[in-house]
Design an enzyme around this catalytic site. Structure first.
Site, short mmCIF file in Angstrom:
data_model
loop_
_atom_site.label_atom_id
_atom_site.label_comp_id
_atom_site.label_asym_id
_atom_site.label_seq_id
_atom_site.Cartn_x
_atom_site.Cartn_y
_atom_site.Cartn_z
N LYS A 1 -9.43 2.59 -1.71
CA LYS A 1 -9.63 2.02 -0.45
C LYS A 1 -10.85 2.61 0.10
CE LYS A 1 -7.12 0.98 3.93
NZ LYS A 1 -5.69 1.47 4.61
N GLU B 1 0.84 -1.46 -0.16
CA GLU B 1 0.11 0.01 0.03
C GLU B 1 0.84 1.25 -0.01
OE1 GLU B 1 -2.27 0.08 3.83
OE2 GLU B 1 -3.69 1.95 2.93
N CYS C 1 -5.51 -2.95 2.39
CA CYS C 1 -5.34 -3.25 3.63
C CYS C 1 -6.48 -3.09 4.59
CB CYS C 1 -4.24 -2.06 4.20
SG CYS C 1 -3.39 -2.81 5.79
N VAL D 1 -0.18 -3.08 10.47
CA VAL D 1 0.42 -3.01 11.66
C VAL D 1 -0.08 -3.74 12.61
CG1 VAL D 1 1.12 -0.66 11.29
CG2 VAL D 1 -1.06 -0.94 12.38
C1 ACM Z 1 -4.02 -0.24 7.08
O1 ACM Z 1 -5.16 -0.10 6.81
N1 ACM Z 1 -3.24 0.31 6.79
C2 ACM Z 1 -3.78 -0.77 8.67
#
Ligand code: ACM
Length: 269
Positions: A110, A39, A143, A170
């Site tokens: 996203k 990402e 992510c 993370v």
């Molecule tokens: C994330 O969505 N970068 C943890």
């Protein structure tokens, strides 16, 4: 079909340095048909301010980074999926871009923003597209989308064979769940995470490729930058039969799922 995975640490605010690192990693996956990256590769992740996030973003049609990726895809005659800090007017999106040998193909923005990302990015507004690249059909997530089973299901229902999932994880959970998303949707799921530390955040690596049986075909280390190539047959994702009398899609009963649409997490029903 060969799938390439590039787990590495983009450099926050140093696009030239990131491109320099990526150059040899991408060449190591040059024989793959499809290569997936983490990402927000063009910017890094741990911004100190919205202004910094904005200053490090690029637009899809004017991007040094995407020009570099397009050149690599052209030279290697393959497809590349990369996370991208996308500027569109005054808005930013954490976007996943699909590029092929002839250049830009499409993008996904996203939808589900994580923690402080809400200070920098707008939630995605381009839905959940699926792209037919000839050898397979590709869906993309980014992510934190991992925790929402709805988006995996929609991409599978729209025909995705492989769900590519550029990440900067993370928390340590997604890698446990991604094989289950692959299994319950009978698709290939490919999470490509980053490694390294930025500010207070340490990223969890362990990029993972799962097949439609939920089997792990590849898992990267927690901390190392690495490039890998894995051979798959993407078309097995089109077989949704579970038993002679059960088909994953034909057995669905959408009228029983209507509450999923009506339920607003803030209110009890
Ligand atoms: C994330 O969505 N970068 C943890």
């Amino acid at each position: 079909m060969k799938v390439g995975i590039i787990q590495f640490a983009p450099l926050l605010g140093d696009l030239n340095g990131t491109i320099e690192k990526l150059d040899s990693l991408i060449d190591q996956t040059g024989s793959a048909d499809l290569v997936v990256l983490p990402e927000l590769v063009n910017s890094g992740y741990s911004f100190v301010s919205p202004q910094q996030a904005y200053d490090l973003a690029e637009s899809v049609d004017n991007s040094i980074y995407l020009d570099f990726i397009a050149k690599k895809a052209c030279d290697n005659n393959n497809f590349i999926v990369t996370g991208f800090n996308e500027k569109n007017g005054d808005k930013l999106y954490s976007t996943s871009v699909l590029i092929g040998p002839d250049g830009y193909i499409g993008q996904y923005r996203k939808i589900h923003l994580f923690l402080n990302e809400k200070d920098y990015f707008s939630p995605g507004d381009k839905g959940l597209p699926v792209f037919d690249i000839g050898i397979c059909k590709i869906g993309m997530l980014v992510c934190f989308d991992w925790i929402f089973p709805e988006v995996w299901r929609i991409l599978a229902l729209k025909g995705a064979d492989i769900i590519c999932h550029p990440s900067n994880l993370v928390l340590p959970y997604a890698q446990k769940v991604v094989p289950s998303h692959a299994l319950v949707n009978r698709v290939f799921a490919l999470t490509v995470n980053r490694v390294g530390t930025e500010g207070k955040l340490t990223f969890t690596g362990r990029s993972i490729l799962s097949n439609p049986k939920g089997e792990t075909l590849f898992e990267a280390s927690a901390e190392k930058e690495e490039a890998a190539i894995i051979e798959i047959d993407p078309l097995i994702a089109r077989n949704k039969s579970m038993t002679p009398r059960n088909d994953l899609f034909k057995d669905r009963i959408p009228k029983e799922y209507e509450e999923l649409i009506c339920y607003n997490g803030n209110k009890s029903r």
